[in-house]
Write a protein that holds these residues in place. Structure first.
Motif, short mmCIF file in Angstrom:
data_model
loop_
_atom_site.label_atom_id
_atom_site.label_comp_id
_atom_site.label_asym_id
_atom_site.label_seq_id
_atom_site.Cartn_x
_atom_site.Cartn_y
_atom_site.Cartn_z
N LYS A 1 8.71 132.31 77.42
CA LYS A 1 10.00 131.51 76.67
C LYS A 1 9.86 130.07 77.27
O LYS A 1 9.87 129.31 76.47
CB LYS A 1 11.03 132.14 76.88
N TYR B 1 11.04 140.34 63.52
CA TYR B 1 10.87 139.33 63.94
C TYR B 1 9.43 138.50 63.85
O TYR B 1 9.41 137.47 64.33
CB TYR B 1 11.54 139.19 65.25
N TYR C 1 10.09 140.19 74.51
CA TYR C 1 10.69 140.89 75.33
C TYR C 1 10.74 142.40 75.10
O TYR C 1 10.61 143.31 75.96
CB TYR C 1 12.34 140.62 75.35
N GLU C 2 10.94 142.61 74.01
CA GLU C 2 10.94 143.95 73.48
C GLU C 2 9.41 144.64 73.83
O GLU C 2 9.40 146.09 74.04
CB GLU C 2 11.08 144.29 71.58
N ASP D 1 20.14 133.48 77.93
CA ASP D 1 18.85 133.94 77.76
C ASP D 1 18.92 135.45 77.26
O ASP D 1 17.94 135.66 76.44
CB ASP D 1 18.27 133.87 79.24
N GLU D 2 19.94 136.36 77.38
CA GLU D 2 19.96 137.64 76.96
C GLU D 2 19.93 137.46 75.64
O GLU D 2 19.75 138.40 74.64
CB GLU D 2 21.03 138.47 77.69
N VAL D 3 21.18 136.61 75.09
CA VAL D 3 21.28 136.59 73.53
C VAL D 3 20.04 136.11 72.69
O VAL D 3 19.65 136.78 71.83
CB VAL D 3 22.42 135.53 73.45
N GLU D 4 19.21 135.08 73.42
CA GLU D 4 18.07 134.51 72.86
C GLU D 4 16.99 135.75 72.79
O GLU D 4 16.33 135.90 71.72
CB GLU D 4 17.50 133.50 73.63
N ASN D 5 17.05 136.56 73.89
CA ASN D 5 15.90 137.86 73.95
C ASN D 5 16.27 138.81 72.72
O ASN D 5 15.74 139.83 72.78
CB ASN D 5 16.04 138.41 75.16
N GLY D 6 17.50 138.68 72.24
CA GLY D 6 18.04 139.70 71.32
C GLY D 6 18.68 140.93 71.82
O GLY D 6 18.64 142.02 71.27
N ARG D 7 18.95 140.66 73.15
CA ARG D 7 19.48 142.14 73.53
C ARG D 7 21.17 142.18 73.60
O ARG D 7 21.92 143.26 73.95
CB ARG D 7 19.42 141.96 75.27
N ASN E 1 12.63 145.82 65.61
CA ASN E 1 12.78 144.43 66.00
C ASN E 1 11.46 143.76 65.90
O ASN E 1 11.36 142.47 65.55
CB ASN E 1 13.62 144.17 67.09
N PHE F 1 23.03 141.76 70.27
CA PHE F 1 23.54 141.80 69.06
C PHE F 1 24.71 142.91 68.90
O PHE F 1 25.40 142.60 68.13
CB PHE F 1 22.29 142.52 68.17
N ARG G 1 13.13 131.75 69.38
CA ARG G 1 14.11 132.95 69.35
C ARG G 1 13.32 134.01 68.80
O ARG G 1 13.41 135.36 69.67
CB ARG G 1 15.37 132.76 68.73
N ALA H 1 10.99 135.12 71.40
CA ALA H 1 11.56 135.83 72.66
C ALA H 1 11.96 137.25 72.38
O ALA H 1 11.59 138.21 73.43
CB ALA H 1 12.82 134.88 73.16
N ILE H 2 12.43 137.45 71.19
CA ILE H 2 12.93 138.79 70.90
C ILE H 2 11.64 139.77 71.06
O ILE H 2 11.60 140.62 71.62
CB ILE H 2 13.59 138.91 69.61
N VAL H 3 10.56 139.27 70.16
CA VAL H 3 9.38 140.51 70.18
C VAL H 3 8.70 140.44 71.64
O VAL H 3 8.34 141.58 72.02
CB VAL H 3 8.54 139.97 69.01
#
Lengths: 423, 139
Positions: free
Chosen positions: B27, B118, B48-49, A274-280, B114, A282, B41, B44-46
């Motif tokens: 998510k 994204y 969470y940030e 989940d952390e990888v998917e959240n981009g944490r 990021n 890299f 994905r 999820a990134i944007v």
């Protein structure tokens, strides 16, 4: 094919232990018996480990098939060295396999040492994708396919040691016995049922080089008897760097990495992914994720407790003379690498099917809303008595008409109470 | 196109216990809808940030996820102090996060870059009253 985790319906009492334990919610209890959804199953064997009634088992080796093969090669997994009491003559292990009727032994640890080097190189050569994820645990690979398809590209494109050992063993055996490929049978002595899956349903497009997977615990008794015999004394040792792979963190240590995450246990792995998917993550080079407790030593086919096995392996690493290693394949790393022997092409088909299927967002949103409406009617206890692991899973099943609202014991009890009051 | 559904979450300032709960719920909702995994994905990134930015830099705010047939829009609105120099804040590695936050592994200065990278459309407005961000991801 040679797979399966066998399920004995007679023994199953419908106790829900396995259903609750299953990390992908692949098990339901229908009419008092457990049913596994094969699409969701990632073969992590948690159900086998937890079942109090031994309803799950694995198929034992079919001796007839063994006899029909002219040249039988054994590939002992790296965990095998953790199974014997401290002080056992480890150099006898490979010879003991010959006494059991195998014609040739190729230790998985040798391939593991080669792959360790390949991992190190791959991480230095490919800086684009981070983090790279180990392909060693078939359950983890399956989890990624099923639940994290966006991380398929993060899988390090290297075969696992089992596969490489089988390839190199076949090559060797053909030279030694001067025979054809089809006269050879490769037997992997496995610590876990997931390796069965890796053989019958490989992640790459190519057929596995393994012919059969033998559960380690089914031959351990005979094997240990032979290992103890002094007259079997010989000097063929495993690779010390290779046997590190048996325990969690060993791959990374063996590959001399310093920026990695090592995680075991499906719930923990899901958290990390989940952390990888959240981009944490890299900034992390490598993730070594293994399904079982403390890594492969925790596999269900092992005999020894995983933590004790780890201690045994560490003892071997500290007390074995590295110079008695003998397999010259270990010196051919560059040659194998240049030939591309280690490379793994990851089949994209599963993801492809998933993608081609254009979803109707509107319908999907309506479905979720209806499921949430059903969920609101359920008590939210996640007791599992209805046969689904959570109320949410039950709500989904009701929506899909696989189950009924009245299957909920709490609702049923309330209904009965109401009826009594009416009377 | 019509808005099909809005998911909304209140995000508390400096609360690292609840931090990330909103984006994780978004998510899992989008996952069960069946949004393509690569797009998921990005979201999820944007998401969470954006949520972490509210936790770290603001006095609290809201996170919304709007679902349309052809796009997903992530919106945040927070209360003060705002971003004085947006261009500078968009620079990779630039961070105003206090040491206490960096010690927790956050505040590496990659948040806004990021979020922009994204999302397909990235819009930001900031004043001393607060910051609004709108990120559109096309399906």
């Amino acid at each position: 094919m040679n797979f399966n985790v066998m399920f004995d319906e007679e023994k199953c009492k419908g106790c829900t232990n396995c259903m609750r334990r299953c990390p992908t919610q692949a098990i339901r209890i229908y009419k008092g018996k457990a049913v596994i959804d094969n699409v969701r199953c990632i073969h992590c064997a948690e159900c086998i480990k937890i079942c109090p009634y031994e309803a799950y088992s694995t198929e034992s080796v079919d001796s007839k098939i063994q006899q029909s093969i002219k040249y039988k090669i054994a590939i002992p997994s790296t965990t095998i060295y953790g199974q014997f009491p401290k002080g056992t003559e480890i150099c006898n292990v490979q010879n003991a396999f010959l006494k059991l009727g195998f014609d040739y032994v190729y230790d998985e640890s040798w391939a593991a040492e080669l792959i360790s080097k390949a991992i190190k190189d791959k991480i230095n050569e490919n800086k684009e994708i981070r983090p790279l994820i180990s392909t060693n645990c078939p359950s983890v690979v399956r989890l990624i396919k099923f639940r994290y398809p966006s991380l398929l590209g993060n899988l390090i494109s290297l075969e696992d040691p089992m596969e490489i050992a089988a390839k190199l063993a076949r090559k060797r055996a053909k030279e030694i016995f001067n025979c054809d490929d089809n006269e050879i049978g490769v037997f992997y002595i496995s610590p876990c049922p997931a390796k069965l899956l890796a053989v019958t349903d490989p992640i790459g497009p190519n057929k596995s080089s393994i012919d059969r997977v033998v559960p380690l615990n089914t031959i351990y008794g005979q094997l240990y008897k032979e290992v103890k015999k002094q007259e079997n004394l010989c000097f063929s040792n495993p690779s010390l760097k290779g046997i590190m792979w048996a325990v969690s963190g060993g791959q990374s240590k063996s590959a001399e990495l310093n920026n990695y995450v090592s995680v075991y246990g499906m719930e923990n792995i899901i958290d990390v992914f989940d952390e990888v998917e959240n981009g944490r993550l890299f900034h992390i080079d490598f993730i070594e994720a293994l399904s079982c407790t403390d890594g492969c030593v925790g596999g269900t086919f092992n005999v020894e407790n995983p933590y004790v096995a780890r201690n045994n392996i560490n003892y071997i690493i500290d007390h074995t003379d590295e110079n008695t290693l003998q397999n010259d394949d270990l010196d051919k790393y560059e040659e194998f690498k240049n030939k591309g022997i280690f490379n793994l092409v990851i089949a994209d088909e599963d993801e492809g099917d998933f993608k081609k299927h254009k979803i109707n967002i509107k319908q999907a949103v309506e479905r979720i809303d209806k499921i949430k409406d059903i969920l609101a009617l359920l008590p939210g206890l996640d007791c599992g008595s209805c046969g689904a692991p959570t109320c949410y899973a039950q709500a989904e099943d009701i929506y899909d008409e696989k189950s009924k609202l009245i299957d909920c014991v709490v609702l049923r009890a309330k209904l009965n109470e109401n009826k009594k009051e009416e009377k | 196109m019509d808005l099909l559904k809005r998911l909304s979450y209140h995000v508390l300032s400096n609360n690292f216990i609840k931090a990330g709960k909103g984006s994780s719920d978004i998510k899992s909702n989008l996952k069960s809808i069946g949004i393509d995994s690569d797009i998921l994905r990005k979201i999820a990134i944007v998401c969470y940030e954006a949520e972490m930015n509210i936790v770290i830099h603001s006095l609290g705010g809201n996170l919304h996820c709007d679902i349309y047939e052809e796009k997903i829009v992530i919106l945040t609105e927070d209360i003060g102090p705002g971003i004085p120099d947006i261009e500078l804040a968009m620079t990779e590695g630039f961070s105003t996060a206090p040491d206490s936050v960096r010690e927790l592994g956050f505040g590496a200065g990659m948040g806004l870059p990021n979020m922009k990278r994204y999302s397909d459309i990235f819009e930001i407005n900031s004043s001393i009253k607060g910051t609004n961000i709108k990120m559109t991801i096309l399906l």
